[in-house]
Design a protein around this motif. Structure first.
Motif, PDB file in Angstrom:
ATOM      1  N   ARG A   1       0.956  -0.899  -0.060  1.00  0.00           N
ATOM      2  CA  ARG A   1      -0.203  -0.135   0.209  1.00  0.00           C
ATOM      3  C   ARG A   1       0.444   1.157   0.263  1.00  0.00           C
ATOM      4  NH1 ARG A   1      -5.639  -0.410   2.433  1.00  0.00           N
ATOM      5  NH2 ARG A   1      -5.257   1.150   2.966  1.00  0.00           N
ATOM      6  N   ARG A   2       1.885   0.744  -0.551  1.00  0.00           N
ATOM      7  CA  ARG A   2       2.880   2.794  -1.410  1.00  0.00           C
ATOM      8  C   ARG A   2       2.844   2.836  -2.225  1.00  0.00           C
ATOM      9  NH1 ARG A   2       8.009  -0.034  -0.429  1.00  0.00           N
ATOM     10  NH2 ARG A   2       8.372   0.499  -2.883  1.00  0.00           N
ATOM     11  N   LEU A   3       2.649   4.273  -2.542  1.00  0.00           N
ATOM     12  CA  LEU A   3       3.173   5.245  -3.720  1.00  0.00           C
ATOM     13  C   LEU A   3       4.618   5.482  -3.976  1.00  0.00           C
ATOM     14  CD1 LEU A   3       1.705   5.939  -6.617  1.00  0.00           C
ATOM     15  CD2 LEU A   3       0.302   8.151  -4.565  1.00  0.00           C
ATOM     16  N   ASP A   4       5.244   5.677  -4.777  1.00  0.00           N
ATOM     17  CA  ASP A   4       6.320   6.088  -4.548  1.00  0.00           C
ATOM     18  C   ASP A   4       6.068   6.892  -6.068  1.00  0.00           C
ATOM     19  OD1 ASP A   4       7.637   3.823  -3.041  1.00  0.00           O
ATOM     20  OD2 ASP A   4       7.877   2.631  -4.025  1.00  0.00           O
ATOM     21  N   ILE A   5       6.541   8.060  -5.444  1.00  0.00           N
ATOM     22  CA  ILE A   5       6.662   9.475  -6.903  1.00  0.00           C
ATOM     23  C   ILE A   5       7.749   9.998  -7.061  1.00  0.00           C
ATOM     24  CG2 ILE A   5       5.739  11.082  -7.515  1.00  0.00           C
ATOM     25  CD1 ILE A   5       3.575  10.148  -5.454  1.00  0.00           C
ATOM     26  N   LEU A   6       8.435   9.859  -8.442  1.00  0.00           N
ATOM     27  CA  LEU A   6       9.391  10.942  -8.430  1.00  0.00           C
ATOM     28  C   LEU A   6       8.971  12.282  -9.193  1.00  0.00           C
ATOM     29  CD1 LEU A   6      12.802  11.320  -9.028  1.00  0.00           C
ATOM     30  CD2 LEU A   6      11.673   9.920 -10.974  1.00  0.00           C
ATOM     31  N   PHE A   7       9.266  13.334  -9.218  1.00  0.00           N
ATOM     32  CA  PHE A   7       9.236  14.536  -9.588  1.00  0.00           C
ATOM     33  C   PHE A   7       9.940  15.573  -9.737  1.00  0.00           C
ATOM     34  CE2 PHE A   7       6.639  13.998  -5.536  1.00  0.00           C
ATOM     35  CZ  PHE A   7       5.414  14.337  -5.693  1.00  0.00           C
ATOM     36  N   VAL A   8       9.442  15.979 -11.487  1.00  0.00           N
ATOM     37  CA  VAL A   8      10.870  16.245 -11.749  1.00  0.00           C
ATOM     38  C   VAL A   8      12.007  17.180 -11.405  1.00  0.00           C
ATOM     39  CG1 VAL A   8       8.421  16.626 -13.636  1.00  0.00           C
ATOM     40  CG2 VAL A   8       8.778  18.637 -12.094  1.00  0.00           C
ATOM     41  N   SER A   9      11.805  17.890 -10.349  1.00  0.00           N
ATOM     42  CA  SER A   9      12.891  18.199  -9.787  1.00  0.00           C
ATOM     43  C   SER A   9      14.117  17.363  -8.981  1.00  0.00           C
ATOM     44  CB  SER A   9      12.177  18.483  -7.765  1.00  0.00           C
ATOM     45  OG  SER A   9      11.189  17.675  -6.775  1.00  0.00           O
ATOM     46  N   GLY A  10      13.959  16.023  -9.302  1.00  0.00           N
ATOM     47  CA  GLY A  10      14.403  14.779  -9.087  1.00  0.00           C
ATOM     48  C   GLY A  10      13.932  14.025  -7.412  1.00  0.00           C
ATOM     49  N   ARG A  11      13.282  14.760  -7.171  1.00  0.00           N
ATOM     50  CA  ARG A  11      13.184  14.073  -5.492  1.00  0.00           C
ATOM     51  C   ARG A  11      11.995  13.073  -5.506  1.00  0.00           C
ATOM     52  NH1 ARG A  11      12.099  20.047  -1.784  1.00  0.00           N
ATOM     53  NH2 ARG A  11      12.654  18.262   0.527  1.00  0.00           N
ATOM     54  N   ARG A  12      11.954  12.587  -4.304  1.00  0.00           N
ATOM     55  CA  ARG A  12      11.862  11.239  -4.969  1.00  0.00           C
ATOM     56  C   ARG A  12      10.933  11.209  -3.335  1.00  0.00           C
ATOM     57  NH1 ARG A  12      13.783   6.171  -5.196  1.00  0.00           N
ATOM     58  NH2 ARG A  12      15.294   6.460  -3.418  1.00  0.00           N
ATOM     59  N   TYR A  13       9.332  10.694  -3.131  1.00  0.00           N
ATOM     60  CA  TYR A  13       9.263  10.458  -1.747  1.00  0.00           C
ATOM     61  C   TYR A  13       8.030   9.045  -2.339  1.00  0.00           C
ATOM     62  CZ  TYR A  13       9.369  15.895  -1.404  1.00  0.00           C
ATOM     63  OH  TYR A  13      10.556  16.127  -1.112  1.00  0.00           O
ATOM     64  N   SER A  14       7.777   8.064  -0.766  1.00  0.00           N
ATOM     65  CA  SER A  14       7.320   7.444  -0.479  1.00  0.00           C
ATOM     66  C   SER A  14       5.943   7.949   0.046  1.00  0.00           C
ATOM     67  CB  SER A  14       8.006   6.008  -0.207  1.00  0.00           C
ATOM     68  OG  SER A  14       8.972   5.436  -0.500  1.00  0.00           O
ATOM     69  N   TYR A  15       4.889   7.036  -0.557  1.00  0.00           N
ATOM     70  CA  TYR A  15       3.702   8.097   0.374  1.00  0.00           C
ATOM     71  C   TYR A  15       3.205   6.261   1.206  1.00  0.00           C
ATOM     72  CZ  TYR A  15       3.651  12.142  -1.364  1.00  0.00           C
ATOM     73  OH  TYR A  15       4.295  13.734  -1.059  1.00  0.00           O
ATOM     74  N   HIS A  16       2.510   6.506   2.685  1.00  0.00           N
ATOM     75  CA  HIS A  16       2.594   5.182   3.067  1.00  0.00           C
ATOM     76  C   HIS A  16       0.905   4.944   3.932  1.00  0.00           C
ATOM     77  CE1 HIS A  16       6.613   5.152   3.186  1.00  0.00           C
ATOM     78  NE2 HIS A  16       6.478   6.026   3.649  1.00  0.00           N
ATOM     79  N   GLN A  17       0.093   3.500   3.118  1.00  0.00           N
ATOM     80  CA  GLN A  17      -0.819   3.353   3.343  1.00  0.00           C
ATOM     81  C   GLN A  17      -2.421   3.574   2.726  1.00  0.00           C
ATOM     82  OE1 GLN A  17      -1.793   0.593   5.672  1.00  0.00           O
ATOM     83  NE2 GLN A  17       0.333   0.975   6.002  1.00  0.00           N
ATOM     84  N   VAL A  18      -1.478   3.781   1.668  1.00  0.00           N
ATOM     85  CA  VAL A  18      -2.388   4.098   0.110  1.00  0.00           C
ATOM     86  C   VAL A  18      -3.467   3.214  -0.403  1.00  0.00           C
ATOM     87  CG1 VAL A  18      -2.559   5.626  -1.977  1.00  0.00           C
ATOM     88  CG2 VAL A  18      -0.800   5.633  -0.534  1.00  0.00           C
TER      89      VAL A  18
ATOM     90  N   ARG B   1      -1.007  14.139  -1.310  1.00  0.00           N
ATOM     91  CA  ARG B   1       0.219  15.615  -1.234  1.00  0.00           C
ATOM     92  C   ARG B   1      -0.361  15.507   0.591  1.00  0.00           C
ATOM     93  NH1 ARG B   1       0.726  21.439  -3.054  1.00  0.00           N
ATOM     94  NH2 ARG B   1      -0.987  21.458  -1.817  1.00  0.00           N
ATOM     95  N   ASP B   2      -1.679  16.161   1.432  1.00  0.00           N
ATOM     96  CA  ASP B   2      -1.752  15.913   2.552  1.00  0.00           C
ATOM     97  C   ASP B   2      -2.345  15.636   3.447  1.00  0.00           C
ATOM     98  OD1 ASP B   2      -0.688  18.683   2.041  1.00  0.00           O
ATOM     99  OD2 ASP B   2      -2.514  19.818   1.565  1.00  0.00           O
ATOM    100  N   TYR B   3      -2.509  14.190   2.923  1.00  0.00           N
ATOM    101  CA  TYR B   3      -3.897  12.606   3.192  1.00  0.00           C
ATOM    102  C   TYR B   3      -2.889  11.833   3.443  1.00  0.00           C
ATOM    103  CZ  TYR B   3      -7.001  16.255   1.211  1.00  0.00           C
ATOM    104  OH  TYR B   3      -8.143  17.119   0.817  1.00  0.00           O
ATOM    105  N   PHE B   4      -1.560  11.375   3.203  1.00  0.00           N
ATOM    106  CA  PHE B   4      -0.833  10.092   3.612  1.00  0.00           C
ATOM    107  C   PHE B   4       0.561  10.737   3.764  1.00  0.00           C
ATOM    108  CE2 PHE B   4      -3.830   9.422   0.337  1.00  0.00           C
ATOM    109  CZ  PHE B   4      -4.233   8.409   0.972  1.00  0.00           C
ATOM    110  N   ALA B   5       0.794   9.391   5.253  1.00  0.00           N
ATOM    111  CA  ALA B   5       2.580  10.308   5.659  1.00  0.00           C
ATOM    112  C   ALA B   5       3.297   9.588   4.835  1.00  0.00           C
ATOM    113  CB  ALA B   5       2.534   8.828   6.664  1.00  0.00           C
ATOM    114  N   PHE B   6       4.467  10.089   4.719  1.00  0.00           N
ATOM    115  CA  PHE B   6       5.658   9.707   3.493  1.00  0.00           C
ATOM    116  C   PHE B   6       6.768  10.043   3.978  1.00  0.00           C
ATOM    117  CE2 PHE B   6       5.013  14.462   3.395  1.00  0.00           C
ATOM    118  CZ  PHE B   6       6.407  15.218   4.081  1.00  0.00           C
TER     119      PHE B   6
END
Length: 60
Positions: free
Chosen positions: A12-29, A52-57
């Motif tokens: 239940r993890r969403l991994d996102i790579l932004f165009v800025s190069g920053r990477r995040y994993s959002y949990h319990q999605v 963005r404002d709803y899941f821990a990352f």
């Protein structure tokens, strides 16, 4: 805004790579959120409204 993203259903993890190069994993999605993001015309808009404002990352 979003270069690439991937959903890991078993974790239940969403991994996102932004165009800025920053990477995040959002949990319990829930799978429904990933399905809606896949269908969204604007991934960045969907992310801003529903994730963005709803899941821990974790920033990598």
């Amino acid at each position: 805004m979003i270069r690439n993203w991937r959903y890991h259903q078993a974790e239940r993890r969403l991994d996102i790579l932004f165009v800025s190069g920053r990477r995040y994993s959002y949990h319990q999605v829930p799978p429904r959120i990933a399905e809606e993001m896949q269908a969204a015309l604007s991934k960045g808009g969907y992310f801003n409204r529903h994730i963005r404002d709803y899941f821990a990352f974790t920033e990598h």
